[in-house]
Design a protein around this motif. Structure first.
Motif, mmCIF file in Angstrom:
data_model
loop_
_atom_site.group_PDB
_atom_site.id
_atom_site.type_symbol
_atom_site.label_atom_id
_atom_site.label_comp_id
_atom_site.label_asym_id
_atom_site.label_seq_id
_atom_site.Cartn_x
_atom_site.Cartn_y
_atom_site.Cartn_z
ATOM 1 N N ALA A 1 0.845 -1.195 0.000
ATOM 2 C CA ALA A 1 0.000 0.000 0.000
ATOM 3 C C ALA A 1 0.880 1.245 0.000
ATOM 4 O O ALA A 1 1.973 1.253 0.584
ATOM 5 N N VAL B 1 -1.614 1.382 -8.154
ATOM 6 C CA VAL B 1 -2.795 0.962 -7.387
ATOM 7 C C VAL B 1 -3.379 2.129 -6.615
ATOM 8 O O VAL B 1 -4.603 2.310 -6.568
ATOM 9 N N GLU B 2 -2.526 2.957 -6.005
ATOM 10 C CA GLU B 2 -3.012 4.092 -5.224
ATOM 11 C C GLU B 2 -3.709 5.114 -6.105
ATOM 12 O O GLU B 2 -4.781 5.643 -5.754
ATOM 13 N N ARG C 1 -5.204 4.528 -8.908
ATOM 14 C CA ARG C 1 -6.480 3.937 -9.332
ATOM 15 C C ARG C 1 -7.511 4.045 -8.212
ATOM 16 O O ARG C 1 -8.678 4.379 -8.452
ATOM 17 N N ARG C 2 -7.092 3.786 -6.972
ATOM 18 C CA ARG C 2 -8.009 3.867 -5.839
ATOM 19 C C ARG C 2 -8.536 5.295 -5.670
ATOM 20 O O ARG C 2 -9.731 5.505 -5.448
ATOM 21 N N ARG C 3 -7.661 6.266 -5.788
ATOM 22 C CA ARG C 3 -8.087 7.650 -5.624
ATOM 23 C C ARG C 3 -8.994 8.096 -6.762
ATOM 24 O O ARG C 3 -9.918 8.891 -6.557
ATOM 25 N N GLU D 1 -11.149 6.173 -8.367
ATOM 26 C CA GLU D 1 -12.465 5.608 -8.098
ATOM 27 C C GLU D 1 -13.183 6.409 -7.014
ATOM 28 O O GLU D 1 -14.388 6.652 -7.113
ATOM 29 N N PHE D 2 -12.442 6.811 -5.988
ATOM 30 C CA PHE D 2 -13.046 7.633 -4.948
ATOM 31 C C PHE D 2 -13.506 8.971 -5.512
ATOM 32 O O PHE D 2 -14.579 9.467 -5.172
ATOM 33 N N PRO E 1 -9.630 -0.874 -14.140
ATOM 34 C CA PRO E 1 -8.254 -0.369 -14.191
ATOM 35 C C PRO E 1 -7.793 -0.066 -15.607
ATOM 36 O O PRO E 1 -7.628 -0.971 -16.429
#
Length: 318
Positions: A9, A42-43, A45-47, A49-50, A297
């Protein structure tokens, strides 16, 4: 660190490593460790989506509050008489501005991925490109990028443009006719209607850019490239390369044709999107598919498309 398995992470990386990522990104360089590059991908992509969920929530809350506030203003104005204090209508307008304006600003920020992604956008480009190069190998599995699930129907957007300005204009027209004499009573409702309608039109455009279609955005198979969102079907012989690039503050899947001018003339997309596509092809030499359009992704979609392209190239040169 190794590129295999689940990447660490971003928050678990040592502060010195995160600082090194930022420092190298300012120079346009990826981090040398594949594991760190994977964590960055990954980070980001996560942000993203948020950010999309935040934009959707802000958009819906803005629409609901704006409609409710405009109806209240209209009712206050329609039933105004000499006993109705002007502060009531003024207060309703104040509620509209104080509540709706921040919601609109929040929606624009989140839709543009500036609010939650600020400071990480420049990190993504170099690290994603290198991460894709790490796994660049031939493949034959088809890959498709699907549109995001949230979509405000065009009828709803049109209804909002009617439901918000008209009650306000009618209410203020009635209110000003009670409290003012002469022909100047129409000025306040007309000006108010214009001031409200213009940002609503801009918001409708921003919403359309955020999720401009349904279904498949792009599909890559061994037979070629299908881009329903852009109204294009290309054979692999027409494609020079598939890339992931940073364009207009978001990661994009970029299709670079060998003859951009010829491809631009073939698009069957709606006129506005077709005009944007033609500008991109003639001035940038590529067609851009923003990550904001896709559910899933984007880096994996690009990796799959590049693998197919390598397979086709290997077959044509064998």
């Amino acid at each position: 660190m190794t590129p295999t398995g689940t990447p660490p992470a971003w928050s678990a990386l040592p502060p010195a490593v995160r600082a090194q990522v930022v420092a190298r990104a300012r120079q346009g360089l990826p981090h040398p460790d594949p594991g760190v590059r994977a964590a960055v991908v990954v980070e980001r992509r996560r942000r993203r989506e948020f950010a999309f969920r935040l934009a959707s929530a802000a958009m819906l809350s803005f629409a609901a509050v704006a409609v409710a506030a405009s109806v209240l203003i209209g009712l206050f104005g329609l039933f105004a008489d000499d006993r109705t204090p002007g502060v009531v209508v003024f207060g309703a307008m104040l509620v509209f501005v104080v509540i709706c304006l921040p919601a609109a600003v929040l929606m624009f920020w989140s839709a543009g991925y500036n609010l939650v992604l600020h400071g990480t956008r420049r990190i993504e480009s170099a690290n994603v490109v290198q991460a894709l190069a790490d796994r660049r190998q031939p493949g034959t599995a088809p890959v498709a990028g699907h549109a995001r699930g949230f979509r405000q129907p065009g009828a709803v957007s049109l209804a909002l443009l009617v439901l918000i300005p008209i009650p306000v204009c009618l209410g203020l027209a009635r209110f000003t006719s009670v409290y003012e004499e002469g022909g100047a009573a129409w000025v306040i409702p007309v000006v108010t209607g214009v001031l409200i309608t213009i940002p609503l039109l801009l918001i409708a455009y921003a919403q359309a850019q955020l999720t401009p279609f349904r279904g498949v955005v792009a599909e890559f198979t061994t037979d070629g490239v299908r881009l329903p969102a852009l109204g294009l079907d290309l054979g692999w012989a027409e494609v020079a390369r598939i890339e992931a690039v940073d364009f207009q503050q978001t990661l994009c899947c970029t299709v670079v044709p060998r003859d951009p001018a010829a491809v631009a003339a073939r698009s069957t997309a709606p006129w506005l999107r077709r005009a944007i596509l033609r500008w991109q092809l003639r001035n940038k030499g590529a067609a851009y598919l923003p990550a904001a359009w896709m559910r899933g992704p984007v880096d994996e979609i690009v990796a799959g498309a590049q693998a197919l392209h390598l397979t086709v190239l290997a077959g044509t040169t064998a």
